[in-house]
Scaffold this motif. Structure first.
Motif, PDB file in Angstrom:
ATOM      1  N   SER A  78      26.611  70.077  10.463  1.00  0.00           N
ATOM      2  CA  SER A  78      25.302  70.506  10.964  1.00  0.00           C
ATOM      3  C   SER A  78      25.125  72.012  10.936  1.00  0.00           C
ATOM      4  CB  SER A  78      25.106  70.023  12.401  1.00  0.00           C
ATOM      5  OG  SER A  78      25.197  68.625  12.507  1.00  0.00           O
ATOM      6  N   PHE A  79      26.198  72.756  11.129  1.00  0.00           N
ATOM      7  CA  PHE A  79      26.087  74.194  11.359  1.00  0.00           C
ATOM      8  C   PHE A  79      25.813  75.004  10.095  1.00  0.00           C
ATOM      9  CE2 PHE A  79      30.383  74.121   9.798  1.00  0.00           C
ATOM     10  CZ  PHE A  79      30.635  75.406   9.314  1.00  0.00           C
ATOM     11  N   PHE A  80      25.958  74.416   8.894  1.00  0.00           N
ATOM     12  CA  PHE A  80      25.855  75.171   7.645  1.00  0.00           C
ATOM     13  C   PHE A  80      24.483  75.860   7.514  1.00  0.00           C
ATOM     14  CE2 PHE A  80      29.132  73.614   4.388  1.00  0.00           C
ATOM     15  CZ  PHE A  80      30.030  73.179   5.345  1.00  0.00           C
ATOM     16  N   PRO A  81      24.443  77.181   7.365  1.00  0.00           N
ATOM     17  CA  PRO A  81      23.180  77.853   7.055  1.00  0.00           C
ATOM     18  C   PRO A  81      22.730  77.618   5.615  1.00  0.00           C
ATOM     19  CG  PRO A  81      24.718  79.339   8.153  1.00  0.00           C
ATOM     20  CD  PRO A  81      25.505  78.144   7.701  1.00  0.00           C
ATOM     21  N   SER A  82      23.698  77.412   4.721  1.00  0.00           N
ATOM     22  CA  SER A  82      23.413  77.103   3.320  1.00  0.00           C
ATOM     23  C   SER A  82      24.438  76.084   2.862  1.00  0.00           C
ATOM     24  CB  SER A  82      23.483  78.366   2.452  1.00  0.00           C
ATOM     25  OG  SER A  82      24.801  78.899   2.439  1.00  0.00           O
ATOM     26  N   ALA A  83      24.166  75.454   1.719  1.00  0.00           N
ATOM     27  CA  ALA A  83      24.973  74.299   1.334  1.00  0.00           C
ATOM     28  C   ALA A  83      26.113  74.618   0.378  1.00  0.00           C
ATOM     29  CB  ALA A  83      24.076  73.233   0.693  1.00  0.00           C
ATOM     30  N   SER A  84      26.073  75.771  -0.314  1.00  0.00           N
ATOM     31  CA  SER A  84      27.014  76.084  -1.396  1.00  0.00           C
ATOM     32  C   SER A  84      26.885  75.020  -2.485  1.00  0.00           C
ATOM     33  CB  SER A  84      28.452  76.190  -0.881  1.00  0.00           C
ATOM     34  OG  SER A  84      29.053  74.921  -0.726  1.00  0.00           O
ATOM     35  N   ALA A  85      27.894  74.888  -3.342  1.00  0.00           N
ATOM     36  CA  ALA A  85      27.847  73.869  -4.394  1.00  0.00           C
ATOM     37  C   ALA A  85      29.169  73.125  -4.514  1.00  0.00           C
ATOM     38  CB  ALA A  85      27.465  74.494  -5.737  1.00  0.00           C
ATOM     39  N   VAL A  86      29.899  73.039  -3.402  1.00  0.00           N
ATOM     40  CA  VAL A  86      31.133  72.251  -3.387  1.00  0.00           C
ATOM     41  C   VAL A  86      31.101  71.312  -2.189  1.00  0.00           C
ATOM     42  CG1 VAL A  86      32.539  73.978  -4.583  1.00  0.00           C
ATOM     43  CG2 VAL A  86      32.404  74.032  -2.085  1.00  0.00           C
ATOM     44  N   ASN A  87      31.907  70.267  -2.264  1.00  0.00           N
ATOM     45  CA  ASN A  87      32.015  69.310  -1.165  1.00  0.00           C
ATOM     46  C   ASN A  87      32.246  70.065   0.151  1.00  0.00           C
ATOM     47  OD1 ASN A  87      33.285  67.443   0.753  1.00  0.00           O
ATOM     48  ND2 ASN A  87      33.344  66.010  -0.959  1.00  0.00           N
ATOM     49  N   PRO A  88      31.480  69.762   1.196  1.00  0.00           N
ATOM     50  CA  PRO A  88      31.607  70.528   2.444  1.00  0.00           C
ATOM     51  C   PRO A  88      32.794  70.154   3.320  1.00  0.00           C
ATOM     52  CG  PRO A  88      29.932  68.833   2.693  1.00  0.00           C
ATOM     53  CD  PRO A  88      30.372  68.786   1.248  1.00  0.00           C
ATOM     54  N   ALA A  89      33.560  69.123   2.969  1.00  0.00           N
ATOM     55  CA  ALA A  89      34.553  68.569   3.902  1.00  0.00           C
ATOM     56  C   ALA A  89      35.604  69.590   4.325  1.00  0.00           C
ATOM     57  CB  ALA A  89      35.226  67.344   3.285  1.00  0.00           C
ATOM     58  N   LEU A  90      36.146  70.362   3.375  1.00  0.00           N
ATOM     59  CA  LEU A  90      37.197  71.316   3.748  1.00  0.00           C
ATOM     60  C   LEU A  90      36.640  72.403   4.658  1.00  0.00           C
ATOM     61  CD1 LEU A  90      40.241  71.996   3.206  1.00  0.00           C
ATOM     62  CD2 LEU A  90      39.397  73.704   1.577  1.00  0.00           C
ATOM     63  N   THR A  91      35.409  72.841   4.406  1.00  0.00           N
ATOM     64  CA  THR A  91      34.796  73.857   5.262  1.00  0.00           C
ATOM     65  C   THR A  91      34.526  73.306   6.653  1.00  0.00           C
ATOM     66  OG1 THR A  91      33.822  74.929   3.326  1.00  0.00           O
ATOM     67  CG2 THR A  91      32.851  75.445   5.465  1.00  0.00           C
ATOM     68  N   ILE A  92      34.106  72.049   6.739  1.00  0.00           N
ATOM     69  CA  ILE A  92      33.903  71.421   8.052  1.00  0.00           C
ATOM     70  C   ILE A  92      35.223  71.396   8.822  1.00  0.00           C
ATOM     71  CG2 ILE A  92      33.349  69.250   9.214  1.00  0.00           C
ATOM     72  CD1 ILE A  92      31.351  68.714   6.902  1.00  0.00           C
ATOM     73  N   ALA A  93      36.301  71.017   8.141  1.00  0.00           N
ATOM     74  CA  ALA A  93      37.609  70.951   8.795  1.00  0.00           C
ATOM     75  C   ALA A  93      38.090  72.341   9.203  1.00  0.00           C
ATOM     76  CB  ALA A  93      38.624  70.274   7.880  1.00  0.00           C
ATOM     77  N   ALA A  94      37.957  73.312   8.302  1.00  0.00           N
ATOM     78  CA  ALA A  94      38.401  74.673   8.621  1.00  0.00           C
ATOM     79  C   ALA A  94      37.615  75.239   9.797  1.00  0.00           C
ATOM     80  CB  ALA A  94      38.244  75.569   7.389  1.00  0.00           C
ATOM     81  N   ASN A  95      36.316  74.996   9.803  1.00  0.00           N
ATOM     82  CA  ASN A  95      35.505  75.487  10.909  1.00  0.00           C
ATOM     83  C   ASN A  95      35.875  74.800  12.217  1.00  0.00           C
ATOM     84  OD1 ASN A  95      33.073  77.030  11.912  1.00  0.00           O
ATOM     85  ND2 ASN A  95      32.462  74.933  12.416  1.00  0.00           N
ATOM     86  N   ALA A  96      36.220  73.509  12.162  1.00  0.00           N
ATOM     87  CA  ALA A  96      36.655  72.812  13.373  1.00  0.00           C
ATOM     88  C   ALA A  96      37.914  73.469  13.943  1.00  0.00           C
ATOM     89  CB  ALA A  96      36.905  71.338  13.072  1.00  0.00           C
ATOM     90  N   LEU A  97      38.817  73.888  13.083  1.00  0.00           N
ATOM     91  CA  LEU A  97      40.005  74.607  13.552  1.00  0.00           C
ATOM     92  C   LEU A  97      39.622  75.953  14.167  1.00  0.00           C
ATOM     93  CD1 LEU A  97      42.381  73.879  10.530  1.00  0.00           C
ATOM     94  CD2 LEU A  97      42.522  72.871  12.810  1.00  0.00           C
ATOM     95  N   ARG A  98      38.653  76.637  13.551  1.00  0.00           N
ATOM     96  CA  ARG A  98      38.187  77.914  14.093  1.00  0.00           C
ATOM     97  C   ARG A  98      37.580  77.725  15.482  1.00  0.00           C
ATOM     98  NH1 ARG A  98      33.384  80.955  14.364  1.00  0.00           N
ATOM     99  NH2 ARG A  98      32.208  79.129  13.654  1.00  0.00           N
ATOM    100  N   VAL A  99      36.741  76.715  15.630  1.00  0.00           N
ATOM    101  CA  VAL A  99      36.118  76.458  16.939  1.00  0.00           C
ATOM    102  C   VAL A  99      37.171  76.009  17.944  1.00  0.00           C
ATOM    103  CG1 VAL A  99      34.407  75.089  18.174  1.00  0.00           C
ATOM    104  CG2 VAL A  99      33.897  75.924  15.876  1.00  0.00           C
ATOM    105  N   GLY A 100      38.157  75.247  17.475  1.00  0.00           N
ATOM    106  CA  GLY A 100      39.245  74.848  18.358  1.00  0.00           C
ATOM    107  C   GLY A 100      39.976  76.049  18.927  1.00  0.00           C
ATOM    108  N   GLU A 101      40.207  77.055  18.090  1.00  0.00           N
ATOM    109  CA  GLU A 101      40.863  78.273  18.572  1.00  0.00           C
ATOM    110  C   GLU A 101      39.988  78.985  19.603  1.00  0.00           C
ATOM    111  OE1 GLU A 101      44.096  79.463  17.925  1.00  0.00           O
ATOM    112  OE2 GLU A 101      43.980  77.342  17.422  1.00  0.00           O
ATOM    113  N   TYR A 102      38.706  79.020  19.343  1.00  0.00           N
ATOM    114  CA  TYR A 102      37.788  79.655  20.297  1.00  0.00           C
ATOM    115  C   TYR A 102      37.823  78.931  21.645  1.00  0.00           C
ATOM    116  CZ  TYR A 102      33.422  80.878  22.612  1.00  0.00           C
ATOM    117  OH  TYR A 102      32.497  81.272  23.544  1.00  0.00           O
ATOM    118  N   LEU A 103      37.789  77.596  21.605  1.00  0.00           N
ATOM    119  CA  LEU A 103      37.793  76.836  22.854  1.00  0.00           C
ATOM    120  C   LEU A 103      39.085  77.034  23.628  1.00  0.00           C
ATOM    121  CD1 LEU A 103      36.052  73.539  21.719  1.00  0.00           C
ATOM    122  CD2 LEU A 103      35.243  75.132  23.463  1.00  0.00           C
ATOM    123  N   LYS A 104      40.195  77.126  22.915  1.00  0.00           N
ATOM    124  CA  LYS A 104      41.470  77.355  23.603  1.00  0.00           C
ATOM    125  C   LYS A 104      41.479  78.718  24.287  1.00  0.00           C
ATOM    126  CE  LYS A 104      43.776  75.741  19.950  1.00  0.00           C
ATOM    127  NZ  LYS A 104      44.845  75.255  19.038  1.00  0.00           N
TER     128      LYS A 104
END
Length: 514
Positions: A474-500
């Motif tokens: 949901s958070f993507f400001p733009s779509a790029s031209a590659v499968n979003p799955a790795l970016t979704i996962a990487a961002n989840a790790l980033r947000v996880g660090e923030y929450l910790k």
């Protein structure tokens, strides 16, 4: 069962499972809600008639187009989400994707975070999701702090032949980063058997780097983490002022249940997270929860995607695991240029073609499958406020979609046909993906620094509700031209660090190694 938790995570796809993995070692009491069930392992997993024609792993729901026509979306409600049936092509966004890009059809806006902020989390996501690749081959690849955690997958003979032919034409073909548990230095101990039923199929041998296998099973190994399946989130409750989320109302096994938490994370996928926020409207937020900007559900993107069956009538293609090569030479182009990403997809078989074209003669389908090489084209589509997810008065999902950036996508396909002709392919059949192709859904709760023009801040917390996060595409400001799955996962790790850090936890709790 307790109904009070520190954290509730809704959804088990690339966002939900990955942030669960990140937060599980904290000892916080975590509840994960999944509306689907565990995928049942059976021979149906490899049956193209059932997977592609009957679509047994996709929802039976019917959504509406903006014209009111019904369609059945390619949406998987399973533990692991759509990653259970994805093709596991796991590429990073290019560094330039985080910047403003002007296309002939509009603007791809800049992100409020940089590639550098996401890079260490990309590295960890590649490890978690078993990504195989080779740095330095892709002409557009962004800087990386380390090599791929797993070496590139080898090319089968016909693939290697075409790979070398393309390189001979000056095209910088590269080994596609793929997330599978295939270890070619230890074949006997390698779960992946390198079959022809990876792309679009669930993995019968649990060797795909999907969200369940990569992250969720490790999160559930912690006693503080609970997963409920068949648990559909219906509404997020708030306090009287609407500033804090307090609980999630759930339909489960025909009953209504309610679970309270200090922090609530939506990871339902870009479409269903927006739907849940819209359904959670209350007296203080009558247009939907966290929707003071009016942008919840807006700016839906899903890429311009097309598939091609390229046939060399004089050469058979006996390749089994075909999805090992990609081309990014045209990823960024100027006005009037072909633009986008090209990669191989899973090998077409007679059974797959028969599922798609049930009335075609089998001998023709057999010839096509034996001689085909199968390509996928992705061009960035652009955010438009009019494209989005809406609820009808009776609560049905309506998906408005007017395609953008189509001309460079069509030029990309035409150009690639000319390239393939030079290496012997004579018949090239293409098909664009219709509205029901929602696998790459992003953009419905855009991230930004200004609450008037975005739904989430740069930590993926909603601007309006202080303890409510959205951690999926949901958070993507733009779509790029590659499968979003790795970016979704990487961002989840980033947000996880923030929450910790928000919870005052020590930095050592960063990543739990598998």
């Amino acid at each position: 069962m307790s109904d009070r938790y520190d954290i509730i995570i809704i959804g088990t796809g690339a966002g939900g499972s990955t942030i669960a993995h990140s937060l599980a070692p904290t000892g916080k009491k975590i509840l994960i809600l999944e509306r689907g069930e565990f995928l049942v392992r059976s021979k149906d997993n490899w049956d193209p008639e059932k997977v592609f024609r009957q679509e047994i792993y996709h929802t039976q729901e019917k959504w509406l187009t903006q014209d009111g026509d019904e369609f059945r979306p390619g949406q998987a409600y399973l533990v692991g989400g759509n990653t259970k049936v994805f093709g596991a092509a796991l590429l990073r966004l290019r560094k330039k994707d985080f910047e403003k890009i002007v296309y002939e059809d509009g603007i791809s806006p800049a992100w409020p975070i940089t590639y550098e902020e996401l890079e260490p989390h990309y590295q960890e996501a590649e490890r978690l999701y078993f990504v195989h690749g080779q740095r330095g081959e892709d002409p557009t690849e962004p800087p990386a702090s380390e090599p791929y955690p797993y070496p590139k997958l080898s090319q089968e003979p016909r693939m290697l032949e075409v790979y070398n032919q393309l390189r001979g034409l000056g095209i910088k073909a590269f080994h596609l980063p793929i997330g599978v548990q295939r270890f070619e230095d230890n074949i006997a101990g390698s779960p992946c058997i390198r079959c022809n039923t990876c792309d679009g199929f669930p993995c019968l041998v649990n060797a795909k780097g999907d969200a369940e296998r990569a992250c969720l099973i490790h999160a559930l190994a912690h006693s503080n983490v609970t997963l409920l399946t068949d648990a559909k989130a219906e509404k997020v409750d708030t306090n009287d002022s609407g500033t804090r989320a307090t609980a999630v109302q759930v339909t489960r096994q025909g009953r209504t249940e309610r679970y309270e938490a200090q922090t609530i994370i939506l990871s339902c996928g870009a479409i269903n997270s927006a739907v849940l926020l819209l359904k959670s409207a209350n007296a203080k937020q009558p247009n939907g929860l966290a929707n003071s900007s009016g942008l919840v559900g807006r700016n839906y993107m899903r890429h311009n995607n097309s598939a091609m069956l390229a046939i060399d009538p004089f050469k058979k293609n006996p390749t089994i695991f075909q999805k090992t090569m990609a081309v990014n030479d045209y990823y960024f182009g100027g006005s009037r240029d072909p633009i986008g990403h090209i990669s191989l997809i899973g090998k077409a078989t007679e059974g797959i073609l028969k599922a798609e074209k049930p009335f075609a003669p089998r001998f023709i389908l057999k010839f096509m499958a034996e001689h085909s090489m199968d390509w996928w084209f992705t061009t960035e589509d652009l955010p438009r406020k009019e494209n989005g997810v809406f609820l009808t008065p009776d609560g049905r999902i309506r998906l408005n979609l007017t395609p953008t950036n189509i001309a460079p996508h069509q030029r990309l396909i035409r150009h690639w046909k000319k390239v393939l002709w030079k290496v012997g392919f004579r018949v090239m059949l293409t098909q664009s993906m219709p509205i029901n192709a929602v696998a790459h859904q992003v953009g419905t709760c855009v991230m930004g620094k200004n609450a008037a023009t975005s739904v989430l801040d740069t930590s993926n917390r909603t601007h309006d509700v202080e303890n409510l996060y959205v951690v999926d595409g949901s958070f993507f400001p733009s779509a790029s031209a590659v499968n979003p799955a790795l970016t979704i996962a990487a961002n989840a790790l980033r947000v996880g660090e923030y929450l910790k850090q928000e919870m005052g936890l020590k930095k050592e709790a960063v990543y739990a190694k598998n």
